[in-house]
Design a protein around this motif. Sequence first.
Motif, PDB file in Angstrom:
ATOM      1  N   ILE A   1       6.511  11.864 -14.292  1.00  0.00           N
ATOM      2  CA  ILE A   1       5.919  12.992 -13.560  1.00  0.00           C
ATOM      3  C   ILE A   1       4.721  12.512 -12.743  1.00  0.00           C
ATOM      4  CG2 ILE A   1       4.641  15.160 -13.833  1.00  0.00           C
ATOM      5  CD1 ILE A   1       6.486  15.748 -16.249  1.00  0.00           C
ATOM      6  N   PHE A   2       3.858  11.719 -13.374  1.00  0.00           N
ATOM      7  CA  PHE A   2       2.687  11.189 -12.679  1.00  0.00           C
ATOM      8  C   PHE A   2       3.106  10.343 -11.478  1.00  0.00           C
ATOM      9  CE2 PHE A   2      -0.639   7.929 -12.160  1.00  0.00           C
ATOM     10  CZ  PHE A   2      -1.711   8.764 -11.870  1.00  0.00           C
TER      11      PHE A   2
ATOM     12  N   GLY B   1       5.867  10.578  -9.806  1.00  0.00           N
ATOM     13  CA  GLY B   1       6.433  11.488  -8.809  1.00  0.00           C
ATOM     14  C   GLY B   1       5.351  12.201  -8.023  1.00  0.00           C
ATOM     15  N   VAL B   2       4.316  12.662  -8.713  1.00  0.00           N
ATOM     16  CA  VAL B   2       3.205  13.352  -8.042  1.00  0.00           C
ATOM     17  C   VAL B   2       2.476  12.393  -7.110  1.00  0.00           C
ATOM     18  CG1 VAL B   2       0.958  14.441  -8.434  1.00  0.00           C
ATOM     19  CG2 VAL B   2       2.916  15.118  -9.823  1.00  0.00           C
ATOM     20  N   ILE B   3       2.212  11.194  -7.569  1.00  0.00           N
ATOM     21  CA  ILE B   3       1.541  10.194  -6.725  1.00  0.00           C
ATOM     22  C   ILE B   3       2.397   9.879  -5.501  1.00  0.00           C
ATOM     23  CG2 ILE B   3       0.763   7.785  -6.612  1.00  0.00           C
ATOM     24  CD1 ILE B   3      -1.135   9.632  -8.124  1.00  0.00           C
TER      25      ILE B   3
ATOM     26  N   LEU C   1       4.623  11.851  -4.088  1.00  0.00           N
ATOM     27  CA  LEU C   1       4.603  13.036  -3.231  1.00  0.00           C
ATOM     28  C   LEU C   1       3.301  13.107  -2.433  1.00  0.00           C
ATOM     29  CD1 LEU C   1       5.983  15.666  -2.362  1.00  0.00           C
ATOM     30  CD2 LEU C   1       4.855  16.781  -4.296  1.00  0.00           C
ATOM     31  N   ILE C   2       2.177  12.848  -3.084  1.00  0.00           N
ATOM     32  CA  ILE C   2       0.887  12.847  -2.385  1.00  0.00           C
ATOM     33  C   ILE C   2       0.879  11.778  -1.303  1.00  0.00           C
ATOM     34  CG2 ILE C   2      -1.575  12.332  -2.668  1.00  0.00           C
ATOM     35  CD1 ILE C   2      -1.376  13.713  -5.426  1.00  0.00           C
TER      36      ILE C   2
END
Length: 132
Positions: A23-24, A26-28, A30-31
């Motif tokens: 998840i982390f 993926g978020v990184i 995406l950012i």
Amino acid sequence: MLKKLMNQRLKSRIRIRTKLKFIFAGVISLIFVMGIITFFEFSKISKVRAAVSGDYRAVASGPWSSASTWQQYNGTSWVVNGTPAFGSGAIQIQSPYTVTVSANVAVDEVTLDAGATLSVATGIKLTVNDGT
């Protein structure tokens, strides 16, 4: 039995940590992608053109025929020097100015910036020759 329970807890923690890592990541990602998109979207450069001697630009709202509406590039700086006409260099009406044509005039190479206005009075003829 206790050993089996501890192994299950350990495996559960490992699964949770692994999910959190994905998840982390993926978020990184995406950012990062959103940052790249934002950079290229806001850094768009439209047509850029250097001023050359004889070019005019509107520096105030007012009548086309008023010298105070215009500046002319003399090769080194912008100066008040008459009004643009056919044979002048590029003519740029900058935002947020409104230039009003109240007498017949022929010009070429006229560009209006987004937010600029060129108003031609009723019955008046603005002729734009071989330019934009």
